[in-house]
Design a protein around this motif. Sequence first.
Motif, PDB file in Angstrom:
ATOM      1  N   ALA A   1       0.835  -1.209   0.000  1.00  0.00           N
ATOM      2  CA  ALA A   1       0.000   0.000   0.000  1.00  0.00           C
ATOM      3  C   ALA A   1       0.868   1.257   0.000  1.00  0.00           C
ATOM      4  N   LEU A   2       1.977   1.214   0.734  1.00  0.00           N
ATOM      5  CA  LEU A   2       2.914   2.336   0.765  1.00  0.00           C
ATOM      6  C   LEU A   2       3.503   2.578  -0.620  1.00  0.00           C
ATOM      7  N   ALA A   3       3.886   1.495  -1.283  1.00  0.00           N
ATOM      8  CA  ALA A   3       4.438   1.613  -2.634  1.00  0.00           C
ATOM      9  C   ALA A   3       3.411   2.217  -3.587  1.00  0.00           C
ATOM     10  N   ASN A   4       2.165   1.805  -3.451  1.00  0.00           N
ATOM     11  CA  ASN A   4       1.107   2.338  -4.310  1.00  0.00           C
ATOM     12  C   ASN A   4       0.912   3.836  -4.079  1.00  0.00           C
ATOM     13  N   SER A   5       0.994   4.253  -2.816  1.00  0.00           N
ATOM     14  CA  SER A   5       0.834   5.674  -2.501  1.00  0.00           C
ATOM     15  C   SER A   5       2.001   6.495  -3.033  1.00  0.00           C
ATOM     16  N   LEU A   6       3.209   5.972  -2.860  1.00  0.00           N
ATOM     17  CA  LEU A   6       4.392   6.703  -3.299  1.00  0.00           C
ATOM     18  C   LEU A   6       4.546   6.717  -4.816  1.00  0.00           C
ATOM     19  N   ALA A   7       3.844   5.821  -5.486  1.00  0.00           N
ATOM     20  CA  ALA A   7       3.897   5.815  -6.948  1.00  0.00           C
ATOM     21  C   ALA A   7       3.321   7.107  -7.516  1.00  0.00           C
ATOM     22  N   LYS A   8       2.507   7.784  -6.695  1.00  0.00           N
ATOM     23  CA  LYS A   8       1.877   9.034  -7.137  1.00  0.00           C
ATOM     24  C   LYS A   8       2.569  10.254  -6.517  1.00  0.00           C
ATOM     25  N   ASN A   9       3.679  10.013  -5.825  1.00  0.00           N
ATOM     26  CA  ASN A   9       4.372  11.077  -5.115  1.00  0.00           C
ATOM     27  C   ASN A   9       5.654  11.456  -5.857  1.00  0.00           C
ATOM     28  N   ARG A  10       5.851  12.746  -6.071  1.00  0.00           N
ATOM     29  CA  ARG A  10       7.046  13.209  -6.796  1.00  0.00           C
ATOM     30  C   ARG A  10       7.920  14.115  -5.926  1.00  0.00           C
ATOM     31  N   MET A  11       7.697  14.092  -4.613  1.00  0.00           N
ATOM     32  CA  MET A  11       8.459  14.949  -3.710  1.00  0.00           C
ATOM     33  C   MET A  11       9.453  14.159  -2.856  1.00  0.00           C
ATOM     34  N   LEU A  12       9.064  12.960  -2.414  1.00  0.00           N
ATOM     35  CA  LEU A  12       9.888  12.198  -1.476  1.00  0.00           C
ATOM     36  C   LEU A  12      11.201  11.766  -2.115  1.00  0.00           C
ATOM     37  N   THR A  13      12.310  12.075  -1.446  1.00  0.00           N
ATOM     38  CA  THR A  13      13.628  11.701  -1.961  1.00  0.00           C
ATOM     39  C   THR A  13      14.302  10.623  -1.109  1.00  0.00           C
ATOM     40  N   SER A  14      13.815  10.416   0.117  1.00  0.00           N
ATOM     41  CA  SER A  14      14.456   9.443   1.005  1.00  0.00           C
ATOM     42  C   SER A  14      13.405   8.615   1.739  1.00  0.00           C
ATOM     43  N   LEU A  15      13.543   7.286   1.647  1.00  0.00           N
ATOM     44  CA  LEU A  15      12.625   6.363   2.310  1.00  0.00           C
ATOM     45  C   LEU A  15      13.428   5.329   3.090  1.00  0.00           C
ATOM     46  N   SER A  16      13.134   5.211   4.393  1.00  0.00           N
ATOM     47  CA  SER A  16      13.838   4.256   5.240  1.00  0.00           C
ATOM     48  C   SER A  16      12.849   3.270   5.849  1.00  0.00           C
TER      49      SER A  16
END
Length: 269
Positions: free
Chosen positions: A146-161
């Motif tokens: 679900a996180l991956a699906n949400s971030l697929a539409k995100n163009r701001m996040l540069t770092s994910l831990s």
Amino acid sequence: LKSRRNKSLEEIVLNGAAMESDDEGESANAILTTLKKYPHLKSLELEMTDIGRAGCTTLSSLLQSPKSKLQVLNLRDSSIDRDKLVTLTASLSKNTALRELNLSGNLSITATEGWEPLLSLLQSPTCNLKSLVLNDNSISCDVAVALANSLAKNRMLTSLSLSENPSITASGFVAISGLLRIPGTSLEVLDLSESELHDDVVVAVANSMSNNSTLKALRLSNNPSITSRGYAALSAALRIAGSRLKFLDLKGNDIDDDSSIALATSLRD
């Protein structure tokens, strides 16, 4: 904090403060209310500090303020549950200043429904987060997908831990690695350390790297189950000219001699 001095403070660290117990006669709510008097505050550390529901509401009010300059918020191990997460994310949807959010170690948030407020925020066009840290949260595979699906539409996040989340299985990490394939992705740093990764995940990450030009740092440390198959795929990805990787962390892994040579050769080339 109530002093009229030092109103120019930009960073306040209250890690481990026993605010909820009110031992000093000053509750979390009162302390956080005082922070509104610090207009230049850019970084707030509340690690291992239970701010309580009232404190969470006050913190949200601080985040909603159009005058807020807060860029870094650390809530690691701070007893954040779903209700508090709802309150916080509602305020963050109206905040344009915050860039780094650490929600690690908040184990009371479970299942996809528990993380839904954050997942919705990440899809919002008003979300300006650059760094998201979710280490040691017992995140499930379904939540990772679900996180991956949400971030697929995100163009701001540069770092994910997502370090220290061994409950995420291969399919969850494969979904996360798929973010690197998305055209226009902004992801530059990916941390999957200490998560009991196996070769299938590393192969998926390597394949995604082959089609990516943004990733600069990859952390795969303390994953001793990775074998020569995973390292062979990683070495091949590193040889691709389009890869811009600048930092690779493999410490604490059981790397055989042949894999070490292959990796070294790829990095040298």
